[in-house]
Enzyme design. Sequence first.
Site, PDB file in Angstrom:
ATOM      1  CB  CYS A 125      -1.038  -0.032   1.377  1.00  0.00           C
ATOM      2  SG  CYS A 125      -2.093   1.380   1.185  1.00  0.00           S
TER       3      CYS A 125
ATOM      4  CB  CYS B 115      -1.436   3.887   8.120  1.00  0.00           C
ATOM      5  SG  CYS B 115      -2.501   4.308   6.979  1.00  0.00           S
TER       6      CYS B 115
ATOM      7  CB  CYS C 211      -0.630  -0.063   8.215  1.00  0.00           C
ATOM      8  SG  CYS C 211      -1.214  -1.288   7.292  1.00  0.00           S
TER       9      CYS C 211
ATOM     10  CB  CYS D 119     -15.164  -6.972   6.524  1.00  0.00           C
ATOM     11  SG  CYS D 119     -16.541  -6.636   7.696  1.00  0.00           S
TER      12      CYS D 119
ATOM     13  CB  CYS E  11     -18.327  -4.749   5.688  1.00  0.00           C
ATOM     14  SG  CYS E  11     -17.606  -3.529   6.210  1.00  0.00           S
TER      15      CYS E  11
ATOM     16  CB  CYS F  45     -17.922   0.134   9.565  1.00  0.00           C
ATOM     17  SG  CYS F  45     -16.882  -0.614  10.647  1.00  0.00           S
TER      18      CYS F  45
ATOM     19  NE  ARG G 125     -17.049  -5.107  14.201  1.00  0.00           N
ATOM     20  CZ  ARG G 125     -17.366  -4.701  12.919  1.00  0.00           C
ATOM     21  NH1 ARG G 125     -16.431  -4.041  12.051  1.00  0.00           N
ATOM     22  NH2 ARG G 125     -18.680  -4.908  12.275  1.00  0.00           N
TER      23      ARG G 125
HETATM   24  S1  SF4 Z   1      -4.035   1.031   6.862  1.00  0.00           S
HETATM   25 FE1  SF4 Z   1      -2.475   0.003   5.667  1.00  0.00          FE
HETATM   26  S2  SF4 Z   1      -3.666  -0.585   4.017  1.00  0.00           S
HETATM   27 FE2  SF4 Z   1      -4.907   0.901   4.883  1.00  0.00          FE
HETATM   28  S3  SF4 Z   1      -4.384   2.916   4.002  1.00  0.00           S
HETATM   29 FE3  SF4 Z   1      -3.021   2.781   5.720  1.00  0.00          FE
HETATM   30  S4  SF4 Z   1      -0.909   1.476   4.967  1.00  0.00           S
HETATM   31 FE4  SF4 Z   1      -2.664   1.161   3.181  1.00  0.00          FE
END
Ligand code: SF4
Length: 327
Positions: free
Chosen positions: A66, A70, A73, A110, A141, A201, A273
């Site tokens: 991705c 984040c 993540c 989901c 979802c 959600c 949740r």
């Molecule tokens: S949480 Fe992970 S998968 Fe979702 S946008 Fe952020 S980096 Fe990408």
Amino acid sequence: MTSVAVETFAMPAAGIRHDWSRVEIRALFELPFPELMFRAQSLHRAYFDPTEVQISTLLSIKTGGCPEDCAYCPQSAHYETGVKAEKLMSLDTVLKEARAARDAGASRFCMGAAWREPKDRDLDKVCAMVEGVRALGLETCATLGMLTAKQAEKLKAAGLDYYNHNLDTSPEFYGEIISTRTYQERLDTLGHVRDAGIHVCCGGIVGMGEAREDRVGMLAALANLPVHPESVPINMLVKVEGTPLVRGEELDPLEFVRTIAVARITMPRSVVRLSAGREDMSEETQALCFLAGANSIFYGPKLLTTPNPDTDRDMRLLDKLGMVPMR
Ligand code: SF4
């Protein structure tokens, strides 16, 4: 597992508010624990059967690589976490997984994709998955990143019931966690989803090194949305080697329980949740979360790419507590 007839207290239905001040939310966090739990539990019983837990299953339909950063993540391409980038799963594989989830007792399925936003050709494939999963009798979802208004409408037309897009944390702390998309962009996506008529959600993550004031700010942002999210996932950070948050301090589990209770009080009609982080949580903490008003869990051995308690362990816990899956 036996179903117990529960007499819910005849509490007057408290008004649903969208004008929570931070002072009020902070004051809730500061209540003596028994008082906070009593208020949360009273409201929970006014709107839900406290013995019922909604069960969702989450499948990663497109893992890793991705472009977002984040900090929590393992799927971000910015960090070396050992998660390999994969292509979008085939329709057949997704439907096979959905059938297995349904047979294991899930009522909602989901589908998560590690994208900044879906490309239109990928969205068509996801729409086919939504149609197929729905035809199996499951609620659907998806969490696919940012959406345009048009994409949200397309998903709605395919029969999507819920769209997950989290605010993650307070607006002030947000910049410490993500730099590749703004808080406002998240709010815009939530607006498109709501306008398309899809249930929202939306929740966040705690234990990322934020202050209590950030947990207050996150819940204020959620509770003051024009419509409360129908589903509010509260995640405890799962620390993954290779991500910037791996060495942070642990959050006191009782502070996590307080966060659940304040979510229940400020958004009494929403399903709250208990999401990521359950793998490392004691049964006692999970039981306190249910008492605080949590009434949904993710079920299955994996949450996208991080471990989740196995289904037998979950069923044993619900059984011990005399709780049952929500129908
Ligand atoms: S949480 Fe992970 S998968 Fe979702 S946008 Fe952020 S980096 Fe990408």
